[in-house]
Design a protein around this motif. Structure first.
Motif, PDB file in Angstrom:
ATOM      1  N   ARG A 155     -20.207   0.001  -8.945  1.00 25.38           N
ATOM      2  CA  ARG A 155     -20.505   1.434  -9.027  1.00 25.38           C
ATOM      3  C   ARG A 155     -19.987   2.104  -7.757  1.00 25.38           C
ATOM      4  O   ARG A 155     -20.753   2.381  -6.828  1.00 25.38           O
ATOM      5  N   LEU A 156     -18.716   2.361  -7.702  1.00 23.31           N
ATOM      6  CA  LEU A 156     -18.100   2.918  -6.489  1.00 23.31           C
ATOM      7  C   LEU A 156     -18.555   4.363  -6.281  1.00 23.31           C
ATOM      8  O   LEU A 156     -18.422   5.192  -7.184  1.00 23.31           O
ATOM      9  N   PRO A 157     -19.068   4.680  -5.092  1.00 22.08           N
ATOM     10  CA  PRO A 157     -19.627   6.019  -4.845  1.00 22.08           C
ATOM     11  C   PRO A 157     -18.574   7.031  -4.393  1.00 22.08           C
ATOM     12  O   PRO A 157     -18.732   7.704  -3.374  1.00 22.08           O
ATOM     13  N   PHE A 158     -17.491   7.138  -5.156  1.00 23.12           N
ATOM     14  CA  PHE A 158     -16.392   8.027  -4.800  1.00 23.12           C
ATOM     15  C   PHE A 158     -15.948   8.816  -6.020  1.00 23.12           C
ATOM     16  O   PHE A 158     -16.105   8.373  -7.160  1.00 23.12           O
ATOM     17  N   ALA A 159     -15.374   9.970  -5.760  1.00 24.33           N
ATOM     18  CA  ALA A 159     -14.922  10.842  -6.833  1.00 24.33           C
ATOM     19  C   ALA A 159     -13.685  10.269  -7.526  1.00 24.33           C
ATOM     20  O   ALA A 159     -12.976   9.408  -6.973  1.00 24.33           O
ATOM     21  N   ASP A 160     -13.432  10.768  -8.730  1.00 28.22           N
ATOM     22  CA  ASP A 160     -12.237  10.360  -9.463  1.00 28.22           C
ATOM     23  C   ASP A 160     -10.989  10.652  -8.633  1.00 28.22           C
ATOM     24  O   ASP A 160     -10.906  11.673  -7.928  1.00 28.22           O
ATOM     25  N   ALA A 161      -9.990   9.761  -8.760  1.00 28.26           N
ATOM     26  CA  ALA A 161      -8.670   9.962  -8.151  1.00 28.26           C
ATOM     27  C   ALA A 161      -8.759  10.255  -6.665  1.00 28.26           C
ATOM     28  O   ALA A 161      -8.125  11.168  -6.154  1.00 28.26           O
ATOM     29  N   SER A 162      -9.542   9.445  -5.942  1.00 30.76           N
ATOM     30  CA  SER A 162      -9.750   9.666  -4.508  1.00 30.76           C
ATOM     31  C   SER A 162      -8.791   8.873  -3.619  1.00 30.76           C
ATOM     32  O   SER A 162      -8.594   9.235  -2.459  1.00 30.76           O
ATOM     33  N   PHE A 163      -8.196   7.788  -4.141  1.00 30.51           N
ATOM     34  CA  PHE A 163      -7.475   6.868  -3.264  1.00 30.51           C
ATOM     35  C   PHE A 163      -6.089   6.523  -3.813  1.00 30.51           C
ATOM     36  O   PHE A 163      -5.885   6.414  -5.016  1.00 30.51           O
ATOM     37  N   ALA A 164      -5.171   6.303  -2.857  1.00 31.35           N
ATOM     38  CA  ALA A 164      -3.842   5.813  -3.210  1.00 31.35           C
ATOM     39  C   ALA A 164      -3.855   4.311  -3.430  1.00 31.35           C
ATOM     40  O   ALA A 164      -3.009   3.767  -4.150  1.00 31.35           O
ATOM     41  N   ALA A 165      -4.792   3.611  -2.778  1.00 31.73           N
ATOM     42  CA  ALA A 165      -4.869   2.156  -2.909  1.00 31.73           C
ATOM     43  C   ALA A 165      -6.305   1.691  -2.729  1.00 31.73           C
ATOM     44  O   ALA A 165      -7.078   2.298  -1.988  1.00 31.73           O
ATOM     45  N   ILE A 166      -6.640   0.614  -3.415  1.00 33.67           N
ATOM     46  CA  ILE A 166      -7.878  -0.122  -3.200  1.00 33.67           C
ATOM     47  C   ILE A 166      -7.473  -1.548  -2.873  1.00 33.67           C
ATOM     48  O   ILE A 166      -6.653  -2.141  -3.584  1.00 33.67           O
ATOM     49  N   VAL A 167      -8.020  -2.107  -1.807  1.00 31.80           N
ATOM     50  CA  VAL A 167      -7.664  -3.461  -1.398  1.00 31.80           C
ATOM     51  C   VAL A 167      -8.908  -4.337  -1.370  1.00 31.80           C
ATOM     52  O   VAL A 167      -9.990  -3.898  -0.995  1.00 31.80           O
ATOM     53  N   LEU A 168      -8.736  -5.590  -1.794  1.00 29.79           N
ATOM     54  CA  LEU A 168      -9.807  -6.579  -1.790  1.00 29.79           C
ATOM     55  C   LEU A 168      -9.265  -7.888  -1.254  1.00 29.79           C
ATOM     56  O   LEU A 168      -8.131  -8.271  -1.586  1.00 29.79           O
ATOM     57  N   PHE A 169     -10.060  -8.563  -0.456  1.00 28.04           N
ATOM     58  CA  PHE A 169      -9.698  -9.896   0.029  1.00 28.04           C
ATOM     59  C   PHE A 169     -10.874 -10.833  -0.265  1.00 28.04           C
ATOM     60  O   PHE A 169     -11.932 -10.704   0.318  1.00 28.04           O
ATOM     61  N   ASP A 170     -10.664 -11.772  -1.177  1.00 28.67           N
ATOM     62  CA  ASP A 170     -11.708 -12.719  -1.570  1.00 28.67           C
ATOM     63  C   ASP A 170     -12.978 -12.010  -2.025  1.00 28.67           C
ATOM     64  O   ASP A 170     -14.094 -12.351  -1.601  1.00 28.67           O
ATOM     65  N   VAL A 171     -12.823 -11.047  -2.908  1.00 24.16           N
ATOM     66  CA  VAL A 171     -13.955 -10.274  -3.401  1.00 24.16           C
ATOM     67  C   VAL A 171     -14.104 -10.401  -4.912  1.00 24.16           C
ATOM     68  O   VAL A 171     -15.205 -10.608  -5.427  1.00 24.16           O
ATOM     69  N   LEU A 172     -13.019 -10.287  -5.654  1.00 24.04           N
ATOM     70  CA  LEU A 172     -13.088 -10.243  -7.114  1.00 24.04           C
ATOM     71  C   LEU A 172     -13.853 -11.437  -7.689  1.00 24.04           C
ATOM     72  O   LEU A 172     -14.639 -11.291  -8.621  1.00 24.04           O
ATOM     73  N   HIS A 173     -13.643 -12.618  -7.117  1.00 23.94           N
ATOM     74  CA  HIS A 173     -14.274 -13.815  -7.687  1.00 23.94           C
ATOM     75  C   HIS A 173     -15.768 -13.887  -7.373  1.00 23.94           C
ATOM     76  O   HIS A 173     -16.468 -14.754  -7.900  1.00 23.94           O
ATOM     77  N   HIS A 174     -16.269 -12.964  -6.548  1.00 23.22           N
ATOM     78  CA  HIS A 174     -17.705 -12.883  -6.283  1.00 23.22           C
ATOM     79  C   HIS A 174     -18.413 -11.899  -7.221  1.00 23.22           C
ATOM     80  O   HIS A 174     -19.642 -11.855  -7.222  1.00 23.22           O
ATOM     81  N   LEU A 175     -17.675 -11.112  -7.968  1.00 24.01           N
ATOM     82  CA  LEU A 175     -18.299 -10.073  -8.778  1.00 24.01           C
ATOM     83  C   LEU A 175     -18.859 -10.638 -10.081  1.00 24.01           C
ATOM     84  O   LEU A 175     -18.212 -11.446 -10.747  1.00 24.01           O
ATOM     85  N   GLU A 176     -20.035 -10.169 -10.454  1.00 32.06           N
ATOM     86  CA  GLU A 176     -20.668 -10.640 -11.682  1.00 32.06           C
ATOM     87  C   GLU A 176     -19.925 -10.138 -12.917  1.00 32.06           C
ATOM     88  O   GLU A 176     -19.773 -10.873 -13.898  1.00 32.06           O
ATOM     89  N   ARG A 177     -19.459  -8.902 -12.869  1.00 28.87           N
ATOM     90  CA  ARG A 177     -18.767  -8.293 -14.003  1.00 28.87           C
ATOM     91  C   ARG A 177     -17.453  -7.668 -13.512  1.00 28.87           C
ATOM     92  O   ARG A 177     -17.370  -6.456 -13.283  1.00 28.87           O
ATOM     93  N   PRO A 178     -16.383  -8.474 -13.350  1.00 29.10           N
ATOM     94  CA  PRO A 178     -15.104  -7.919 -12.913  1.00 29.10           C
ATOM     95  C   PRO A 178     -14.624  -6.757 -13.775  1.00 29.10           C
ATOM     96  O   PRO A 178     -13.980  -5.826 -13.275  1.00 29.10           O
TER      97      PRO A 178
ATOM     98  N   CYS B 192       0.835  -1.198   0.000  1.00 35.17           N
ATOM     99  CA  CYS B 192       0.000   0.000   0.000  1.00 35.17           C
ATOM    100  C   CYS B 192       0.873   1.253   0.000  1.00 35.17           C
ATOM    101  O   CYS B 192       1.685   1.440   0.904  1.00 35.17           O
ATOM    102  N   PRO B 193       0.726   2.130  -0.986  1.00 30.06           N
ATOM    103  CA  PRO B 193       1.460   3.401  -0.959  1.00 30.06           C
ATOM    104  C   PRO B 193       0.843   4.344   0.070  1.00 30.06           C
ATOM    105  O   PRO B 193      -0.255   4.107   0.585  1.00 30.06           O
ATOM    106  N   ALA B 194       1.549   5.401   0.376  1.00 31.42           N
ATOM    107  CA  ALA B 194       1.042   6.395   1.323  1.00 31.42           C
ATOM    108  C   ALA B 194      -0.190   7.079   0.749  1.00 31.42           C
ATOM    109  O   ALA B 194      -0.228   7.428  -0.430  1.00 31.42           O
ATOM    110  N   GLY B 195      -1.195   7.269   1.587  1.00 30.71           N
ATOM    111  CA  GLY B 195      -2.410   7.932   1.149  1.00 30.71           C
ATOM    112  C   GLY B 195      -3.642   7.153   1.575  1.00 30.71           C
ATOM    113  O   GLY B 195      -3.535   6.078   2.171  1.00 30.71           O
TER     114      GLY B 195
END
Length: 259
Positions: free
Chosen positions: A91-114, A45-48
């Motif tokens: 549909r992430l409810p956040f503005a463009d360029a809001s985060f230095a990192a996004i983290v997922l643990f056992d989530v991607l394989h649950h998504l209907e449309r990765p 994770c980078p700073a931010g």
């Protein structure tokens, strides 16, 4: 776990989260195995500010808050006292360029449309930000376990980059454990074309024996608590050579393109 859910599905998910929190509290072997994965995430994770998608039981957020150099925002499809937001990962409810990192643990394989989620991730990451995911790895050793002993299916013929509308009322626990392996393997070139603003920088296969022996979020474990950390240290030394043959998990790191 984050996807669209009906009220009934949300109720079922909340009940399961409560059960998982109780097992986490009572099972030292499980905490040690997951801590190994959490350390891999926090080290990248980078700073931010950090967004956790699929906050679930809150365990990853708790681990990150003491290790990452920035605030941690946690969201999932259902509400819980330890979560900051309830929303669909597509549909992430956040503005463009809001985060230095996004983290997922056992989530991607649950998504209907990765594909939709990855485009959203690229949008809300700032340039140089990272998407860091820990997911199932389908290998010669793990395949029988995931395909025959795990309740979630493994469908290698599915297309993880398929376009299309989201299904109303879809069960948020529906999954295809093959999606991450497909994206990091046979569909890697298509992934770069579908989401050009995200570059797949790292794929690390790990979790050789300690994870399956721990029993995960089941009440049982075949691994004595006192042997867990020594075994995890041994696995770190061997995973580079043996990961493609016997890993049960994979770490995927994608970076948002800079201008």
């Amino acid at each position: 776990m984050t996807a669209g859910a009906s009220p009934d599905h949300t109720s079922e998910a909340t009940t399961l989260l409560g059960r998982h929190r109780r097992i986490w509290r009572d099972k030292a072997v499980l905490r040690a195995v997951y801590q190994d994965a959490y350390e891999r995430i926090s080290a990248r994770c980078p700073a931010g500010p950090v967004l956790e998608v699929g906050g679930g039981t809150g365990n990853l957020r708790h681990a990150l808050q003491s290790t990452v150099p920035g605030p941690v925002i946690s969201m999932d499809v259902q509400t819980a006292p330890w979560l900051d937001a309830a929303a669909d990962a597509h549909r992430l409810p956040f503005a463009d360029a809001s985060f230095a990192a996004i983290v997922l643990f056992d989530v991607l394989h649950h998504l209907e449309r990765p594909r939709l989620f990855l485009r959203e991730a690229a949008r809300v990451l700032w340039p140089g930000g990272r998407l860091i995911m820990v997911e199932p790895a389908i290998t010669p050793l793990s395949y029988p376990f995931y395909a025959w002993l795990h309740p979630e299916p493994v469908v290698m013929a599915d297309d993880p980059l398929a376009d299309g509308d989201l299904s109303p009322g879809r069960d948020p626990w529906h999954a295809n454990q093959a999606y991450p392996t497909l994206l990091a393997g046979r569909h890697r070139r298509r992934l770069a074309e579908a989401v050009p603003d995200l570059r797949l920088d790292e794929v690390r296969r790990f979790a050789l024996l300690a994870y399956p022996l721990s029993g995960g979020f089941q009440a049982w474990s075949l691994l004595p608590a006192g042997l867990t950390r020594p075994l995890l240290r041994l696995e770190r030394a061997l995973e580079g050579a043996l990961g493609r043959l016997m890993a049960f998990r994979m770490l995927m790191v994608m970076e948002r393109a800079r201008p």
